[in-house]
Design a protein around this motif. Structure first.
Motif, mmCIF file in Angstrom:
data_model
loop_
_atom_site.group_PDB
_atom_site.id
_atom_site.type_symbol
_atom_site.label_atom_id
_atom_site.label_comp_id
_atom_site.label_asym_id
_atom_site.label_seq_id
_atom_site.Cartn_x
_atom_site.Cartn_y
_atom_site.Cartn_z
ATOM 1 N N ARG A 29 -7.939 2.348 -4.329
ATOM 2 C CA ARG A 29 -6.749 2.115 -5.656
ATOM 3 C C ARG A 29 -5.896 1.011 -5.266
ATOM 4 O O ARG A 29 -4.818 1.590 -3.855
ATOM 5 C CB ARG A 29 -6.540 2.839 -5.971
ATOM 6 N N LEU A 30 -5.059 0.816 -6.070
ATOM 7 C CA LEU A 30 -3.509 -0.493 -5.952
ATOM 8 C C LEU A 30 -2.489 0.504 -6.239
ATOM 9 O O LEU A 30 -2.710 0.375 -7.680
ATOM 10 C CB LEU A 30 -4.374 -1.804 -6.449
ATOM 11 N N MET A 31 -2.265 1.379 -5.610
ATOM 12 C CA MET A 31 -0.845 1.825 -6.687
ATOM 13 C C MET A 31 0.298 1.007 -5.973
ATOM 14 O O MET A 31 1.104 0.377 -5.004
ATOM 15 C CB MET A 31 -0.457 3.198 -5.362
ATOM 16 N N GLU A 32 1.272 0.307 -7.319
ATOM 17 C CA GLU A 32 2.257 -0.196 -6.906
ATOM 18 C C GLU A 32 3.525 -0.144 -6.390
ATOM 19 O O GLU A 32 3.805 -0.772 -5.155
ATOM 20 C CB GLU A 32 2.434 -0.502 -9.054
ATOM 21 N N ILE A 33 3.733 1.279 -6.132
ATOM 22 C CA ILE A 33 4.747 1.412 -5.585
ATOM 23 C C ILE A 33 4.715 1.181 -4.208
ATOM 24 O O ILE A 33 5.332 0.980 -3.262
ATOM 25 C CB ILE A 33 4.636 3.065 -5.370
ATOM 26 N N HIS A 34 3.280 2.181 -3.773
ATOM 27 C CA HIS A 34 2.735 1.602 -2.470
ATOM 28 C C HIS A 34 2.876 -0.133 -1.553
ATOM 29 O O HIS A 34 3.439 -0.182 -0.116
ATOM 30 C CB HIS A 34 1.249 2.765 -1.988
ATOM 31 N N LEU A 35 2.258 -0.814 -2.772
ATOM 32 C CA LEU A 35 2.097 -1.932 -2.560
ATOM 33 C C LEU A 35 3.663 -2.670 -2.235
ATOM 34 O O LEU A 35 3.557 -3.107 -1.611
ATOM 35 C CB LEU A 35 1.312 -2.765 -3.241
ATOM 36 N N GLY A 40 7.635 -5.331 0.617
ATOM 37 C CA GLY A 40 8.772 -5.355 0.346
ATOM 38 C C GLY A 40 9.830 -5.743 -0.516
ATOM 39 O O GLY A 40 10.122 -6.472 -0.412
ATOM 40 N N VAL A 41 8.851 -5.761 -1.411
ATOM 41 C CA VAL A 41 9.134 -6.520 -2.881
ATOM 42 C C VAL A 41 9.568 -5.135 -4.545
ATOM 43 O O VAL A 41 8.665 -4.105 -3.897
ATOM 44 C CB VAL A 41 7.602 -7.224 -3.337
ATOM 45 N N SER A 42 9.664 -5.277 -5.044
ATOM 46 C CA SER A 42 9.435 -4.367 -6.597
ATOM 47 C C SER A 42 8.347 -4.400 -6.879
ATOM 48 O O SER A 42 7.626 -5.136 -6.689
ATOM 49 C CB SER A 42 10.938 -5.429 -7.899
ATOM 50 N N ARG A 43 7.385 -4.064 -8.079
ATOM 51 C CA ARG A 43 6.645 -3.428 -8.381
ATOM 52 C C ARG A 43 6.496 -4.739 -9.415
ATOM 53 O O ARG A 43 5.350 -4.447 -10.015
ATOM 54 C CB ARG A 43 7.349 -2.242 -9.057
ATOM 55 N N THR A 44 7.211 -5.314 -9.682
ATOM 56 C CA THR A 44 7.076 -6.731 -10.847
ATOM 57 C C THR A 44 6.225 -7.207 -10.474
ATOM 58 O O THR A 44 5.731 -7.741 -11.138
ATOM 59 C CB THR A 44 8.342 -6.809 -11.728
#
Length: 219
Positions: A29-35, A40-44
């Motif tokens: 799974r590709l979890m936006e918040i974890h990635l 070191g970037v925002s979720r956008t």
């Protein structure tokens, strides 16, 4: 991260490479918040990269689960290898006629380098050496349209190649197949070179199918 690229492209390239070499595994799974935290970037830019990876077929969106790394399926592998098999045979046939003496020296050195990388047991190094070797043959054709077609497949091919290379029992076979292809090009023996190129792909296909079925059985 590359300071000269837009952030969204850096994130995309980072995630793409992680998928291709198996750091992000099929089904993961590709979890936006974890990635976002990890890079070191925002979720956008993470969200943008995931959508772009979905369009490339490297990510799938699963209802109620979200984004995950696309599975390596027999169908997707067959589609890529079927085309690559034909193109590789054509490449070695053309290389028999068109490769320069310098190209032959580079190809011999690439075979030697691949053999040395095999001894390290480092899958990433082995895969990179394999790509470099085949690139010499492709460039030797001098056919820009063919080179473009092969390059378009290369990234997808890398994912399957990496699965194959992880199986250390196949390493000596790979070394021998490369030597046969090289020697055939030296002798300008198109028939043997093309058959060796096709066998090279066929053996990869068999090994990857075994791995896919093993992974499926262990689920």
């Amino acid at each position: 991260m590359d300071e000269f690229l837009p952030l969204r492209d850096v994130v995309f390239n980072t995630l793409r490479q992680a998928i291709l070499i198996g750091e992000l595994k099929p089904g993961e799974r590709l979890m936006e918040i974890h990635l976002a935290d990890r890079l070191g970037v925002s979720r956008t830019p993470i969200r943008e990269a995931i959508h772009k990876l979905e369009r490339e077929g490297l990510v799938t969106i699963v209802p109620r689960r979200g984004a995950e790394v696309a599975q390596i399926t027999e169908k997707s592998m067959n589609d890529v290898l079927e085309v690559r098999r034909a193109l590789d045979a054509l490449c070695v046939e053309l290389a028999c006629d068109r490769i320069t003496e310098e190209g032959l020296e580079d190809l011999r050195a690439a075979c030697d380098n691949f053999e040395q990388c095999v001894k390290t047991k480092d899958s990433k190094k082995i895969a990179q050496a394999d790509v470099a070797l085949h690139d010499i043959i492709v460039q030797a054709t001098g056919n820009q349209r063919l080179i473009q077609l092969v390059n378009n497949l290369s990234e997808q091919m890398y994912r399957y190649r990496f699965e194959y290379i992880k199986d250390s029992s196949q390493h000596e076979t790979l070394v021998e197949e490369h030597r046969i292809i090289y020697q055939s090009i030296v002798r300008k023996d198109k028939e043997t070179a093309a058959e060796a190129a096709r066998t090279h792909i066929d053996n990869q296909k068999k090994a990857i199918i075994r791995q896919i079925r093993l992974d499926r059985a262990s689920e």
